[in-house]
Enzyme design. Structure first.
Site, PDB file in Angstrom:
ATOM      1  N   CYS A 131       3.140  -3.839   5.588  1.00  0.00           N
ATOM      2  CA  CYS A 131       4.316  -4.632   4.663  1.00  0.00           C
ATOM      3  C   CYS A 131       4.165  -3.772   3.810  1.00  0.00           C
ATOM      4  O   CYS A 131       5.711  -4.125   3.027  1.00  0.00           O
ATOM      5  CB  CYS A 131       4.137  -5.953   4.640  1.00  0.00           C
ATOM      6  SG  CYS A 131       3.380  -6.217   3.949  1.00  0.00           S
TER       7      CYS A 131
ATOM      8  N   CYS B 214      -0.397 -12.893   4.648  1.00  0.00           N
ATOM      9  CA  CYS B 214       0.081 -13.552   3.265  1.00  0.00           C
ATOM     10  C   CYS B 214      -0.900 -13.911   2.409  1.00  0.00           C
ATOM     11  O   CYS B 214      -1.616 -13.399   1.840  1.00  0.00           O
ATOM     12  CB  CYS B 214       1.108 -13.860   3.431  1.00  0.00           C
ATOM     13  SG  CYS B 214       2.731 -12.618   4.098  1.00  0.00           S
TER      14      CYS B 214
HETATM   15 FE1  FES Z   1       3.270  -8.782   3.508  1.00  0.00          FE
HETATM   16 FE2  FES Z   1       4.089 -11.122   3.631  1.00  0.00          FE
HETATM   17  S1  FES Z   1       5.073  -9.680   4.515  1.00  0.00           S
HETATM   18  S2  FES Z   1       2.260  -9.540   2.451  1.00  0.00           S
END
Ligand code: FES
Length: 127
Positions: free
Chosen positions: A35, A104
């Site tokens: 991400c 996360c």
């Molecule tokens: Fe990457 Fe939450 S989407 S840490």
């Protein structure tokens, strides 16, 4: 049911302990390649206790809420206890995270462990 708990929303909107500790003696920075989110933890450890902790998170709301909650969980705690902090404990303290957002909270665990490793390197102390 709401996707995010009230605690997640609260820590996302009003994150605790945001910022930098200039004279930190343990700093950890981690990221999630998928991400692209980044988390940095600053620890000020004295007498084997986390006296102060601050974080900077460039990331999603769950990452911000996780870092905020993690700082609250470790502040004032002995390093031996902080070393055992898991992402599961962070997520539980937030009254849960959606399954696809659990990674996360992993960032928070990793950032703290990385900061403790840095502390060990700097001081030569083992935890
Ligand atoms: Fe990457 Fe939450 S989407 S840490």
């Amino acid at each position: 049911m709401a996707l995010y708990s009230e605690k997640v929303m609260d820590h996302f909107r009003n994150p605790r302990n945001v910022g930098v500790i200039e004279d930190a003696n343990g700093i950890g920075e981690v990221g999630n390649a998928k991400c692209g989110d980044i988390m940095k933890m600053y620890l000020k450890i004295e007498d084997d206790v986390v006296q102060d902790v601050k974080f900077e998170t460039f990331g999603c709301g769950s990452a911000i809420a996780s870092s905020s909650m993690a700082t609250e969980l470790i502040k004032g705690k002995p390093v031996s206890e902080v070393m055992k902090l898991t992402n599961k404990a962070v997520a539980e303290a937030l009254d849960g995270l959606p399954a696809y957002k659990m990674h996360c909270s992993v960032l928070a665990e990793e950032a703290i462990h990385s900061a403790l490793e840095d502390y060990q390197k700097r001081t030569g102390k083992s935890i």
